[in-house]
Write an enzyme that holds these catalytic residues in place. Structure first.
Site, mmCIF file in Angstrom:
data_model
loop_
_atom_site.group_PDB
_atom_site.id
_atom_site.type_symbol
_atom_site.label_atom_id
_atom_site.label_comp_id
_atom_site.label_asym_id
_atom_site.label_seq_id
_atom_site.Cartn_x
_atom_site.Cartn_y
_atom_site.Cartn_z
ATOM 1 N N LYS A 1 4.041 -0.917 -6.310
ATOM 2 C CA LYS A 1 2.965 -1.706 -6.914
ATOM 3 C C LYS A 1 3.429 -3.125 -7.277
ATOM 4 O O LYS A 1 2.619 -4.045 -7.326
ATOM 5 C CB LYS A 1 2.444 -1.021 -8.177
ATOM 6 C CG LYS A 1 1.968 0.417 -8.008
ATOM 7 C CD LYS A 1 0.760 0.525 -7.111
ATOM 8 C CE LYS A 1 0.036 1.846 -7.228
ATOM 9 N NZ LYS A 1 0.800 3.003 -6.749
HETATM 10 C C1 PLP Z 1 0.310 4.086 -6.012
HETATM 11 C C2 PLP Z 1 1.347 4.886 -5.325
HETATM 12 C C3 PLP Z 1 1.069 5.557 -4.136
HETATM 13 C C4 PLP Z 1 -0.315 5.557 -3.513
HETATM 14 O O1 PLP Z 1 -0.686 4.283 -3.022
HETATM 15 P P1 PLP Z 1 -2.231 3.974 -2.698
HETATM 16 O O2 PLP Z 1 -2.264 2.543 -2.353
HETATM 17 O O3 PLP Z 1 -2.960 4.281 -3.970
HETATM 18 O O4 PLP Z 1 -2.635 4.875 -1.589
HETATM 19 C C5 PLP Z 1 2.095 6.229 -3.524
HETATM 20 N N1 PLP Z 1 3.339 6.296 -4.071
HETATM 21 C C6 PLP Z 1 3.630 5.670 -5.223
HETATM 22 C C7 PLP Z 1 4.995 5.803 -5.790
HETATM 23 C C8 PLP Z 1 2.658 4.938 -5.890
HETATM 24 O O5 PLP Z 1 2.957 4.321 -7.040
#
Ligand code: PLP
Length: 497
Positions: free
Chosen positions: A113
């Site tokens: 993120k």
């Molecule tokens: C948010 C997240 C995901 C999922 O990503 P999306 O964009 O919501 O599909 C997968 N793995 C981790 C560690 C995340 O923080």
């Protein structure tokens, strides 16, 4: 380039407006009216360049109302030296023939993120100057764990902004919880809710589209925006790293410019994989987009059958950031695939909210079958994959392990040996208990989070990132937990209005 709403095509806004507003008033998501094209000479021009230079070039194709100087200032701030633990920002590591791990967790909060949420505050404050000058921007976030911390870290003490994060009380890992509840900053606030991530996300979406709440903010010189992946400013930075990974594979002599690659993404809200879809639509040579889910496999079923049905058991898994039954960003994909028909999207999303279910048309289903493959992996197979991959010399977190397993299944089923990029979305120490359990055949009883961190370190020799290790012994600042009906009141309280 203008942006429109998936639920009302008469909406036309600039990218700055789309980013400042977050979600369209009609409840739809902002999408670009056309998708910019890149070719092999564009890729050539990025080979040998830094991540910042690559980001500048890709973003300028989408954010046409930002000046080149503004874009440069945004990306230089977001990916400044020292913020990420790799100077490549998102390095690619080959762990087996054809299997290339794209490490997206080198940022301040150790999850992918950060790739977008380090940049979003710059994009958003630049957008606000262009569009809503004097208003305080209030960021509301629903998180399944990683978004919350990354957004708090990105927005802390950013002038002209306030941020409030809601997370499911029993739906995040102890490390994730501690990361959020100890957050520093004068403009930040964190609250647990009784419920799961979908409850938190629905609550936040409701607040966003509630006229009365919007008016009350307006009276106080404030406006909402979103740091969830419904905000275009979250998605566009994510397109960059797929193009960057392709350039890195060329630099490493693994592919030649023009060769196809597969992309595997551990998926929750469908944001990360949607960014890979945009990269493919732009012209990046991507063969298959492989969507990996945990036991909450609503997307696996959907991509295979064309029926989206959230009426099913919700599982709390060892990969909590993917414990989601309503993947918001799917709406953007469907809009692009159904001939940009806003009436169709209103119908399907209406059915989803009324009955928890919808079925797409045959033509959309055929396009999805051509673009995507999908698979899922439960906690037991996730743990096995962590153990096996560790034996080969690489320590995976639980989310990335889901992707690796689904990729292995895909190879077995198809015999496809195309070079593949697997999005690695978190550092293993964010989920120490599950990772330790996998590499040691169980977690010793009575151990707490930080003794598990220490055990994992001594067992594997892999260092725990400092920003996680130093959480040990920190006192939480935020201890509130509310019911989902009370989220609006919590927001008012935090804003002092
Ligand atoms: C948010 C997240 C995901 C999922 O990503 P999306 O964009 O919501 O599909 C997968 N793995 C981790 C560690 C995340 O923080």
């Amino acid at each position: 380039m203008l942006y429109t709403s998936t639920r009302d095509k008469s909406v036309k806004v600039s990218s700055a407006q789309a980013i400042a507003q977050g979600i369209s008033k009609d409840g739809g998501l902002f999408v670009p009216e056309s998708i910019p094209a890149i070719d092999s000479s564009f890729i050539d021009s990025l080979v040998g360049k830094s991540y910042i230079e690559r980001a500048e070039k890709v973003l300028s194709l989408y954010l046409t109302d930002y000046t080149p100087e503004e874009i440069r200032a945004c990306v230089s701030g977001a990916y400044a030296p020292g913020k990420f633990s790799s100077e490549k920002i998102a390095p690619v590591k080959t762990i087996a023939a054809g299997e290339n791990i794209l490490e997206l967790w080198r940022g301040p909060t150790c999850a992918f993120k950060d790739m977008a949420l380090q940049l979003l505050p710059y994009l958003l404050t630049t957008a606000a100057k262009k569009t809503v000058a004097d208003k305080t921007i209030v960021i509301l976030v629903a998180t399944s764990g990683d978004t919350g911390k990354a957004a708090l870290e990105g927005f802390k003490d950013v002038p002209g902004t306030k941020i409030m994060v809601f997370y499911p009380n029993d739906g995040v890992s102890p490390m994730q919880k501690l990361q959020m509840t100890t957050q520093a900053g004068e403009n930040v606030s964190v609250c647990a809710i009784h419920g799961n991530f979908d409850d938190a996300q629905n609550g936040v979406k409701k607040i966003f589209t509630d006229r009365a709440v919007a008016e009350k903010l307006e009276e106080n010189g404030m406006m909402f925006s979103s740091a969830n992946s419904i905000n275009w400013g979250r998605l566009v930075p994510q397109i960059v790293y797929y193009i960057s990974a392709y350039c890195d594979l060329i630099e490493q002599g693994i592919i030649k410019n023009g060769d196809e690659i597969n992309v595997v993404v551990p998926t929750g809200n469908f944001g990360n994989i949607l960014a890979a879809y945009y990269a493919k639509r732009m012209g990046l040579p991507v063969k298959k987009l492989i969507c990996a889910s945990n036991a909450n496999n609503v997307l696996t079923d959907f991509l295979k059958t064309g029926v989206y049905d959230r009426n099913r058991k919700f599982y709390t898994t060892t990969s909590p950031s993917m414990d989601i039954l309503i993947s918001s960003n799917l709406e953007r994909l469907l809009f692009h695939l159904c001939g940009e028909n806003d009436a169709t999207i209103r119908e399907w999303m209406g059915a989803l909210s009324a009955e928890g279910k919808y079925e797409i048309s045959q033509s959309v289903k055929e396009q999805i079958t051509a673009l995507f493959d999908a698979g899922c992996c439960d906690d037991a197979r996730t743990a096995e994959t962590i153990a096996e991959t560790y034996q080969k010399g690489y320590l995976l977190d639980t989310h990335t392990a889901v992707a690796v397993k689904v990729y292995e299944d895909y190879c077995q089923n198809t015999g496809d040996s195309t070079q593949t990029v697997i999005a690695s979305t978190a550092n293993p120490y964010k989920f120490s208990a599950a990772v330790l359990g996998a590499v040691c055949d169980g977690v010793p009883e009575g151990t707490d989070e930080f003794s598990q961190v220490e055990l994992l370190r001594s067992k594997t020799g892999v260092e725990c990132p400092e920003q996680l290790a130093t959480l040990k012994g920190k006192q939480p600042r935020f201890t509130d937990c509310c019911h989902k009906e009370d989220m609006v009141d919590m927001v008012y309280r935090m804003l002092g209005i």
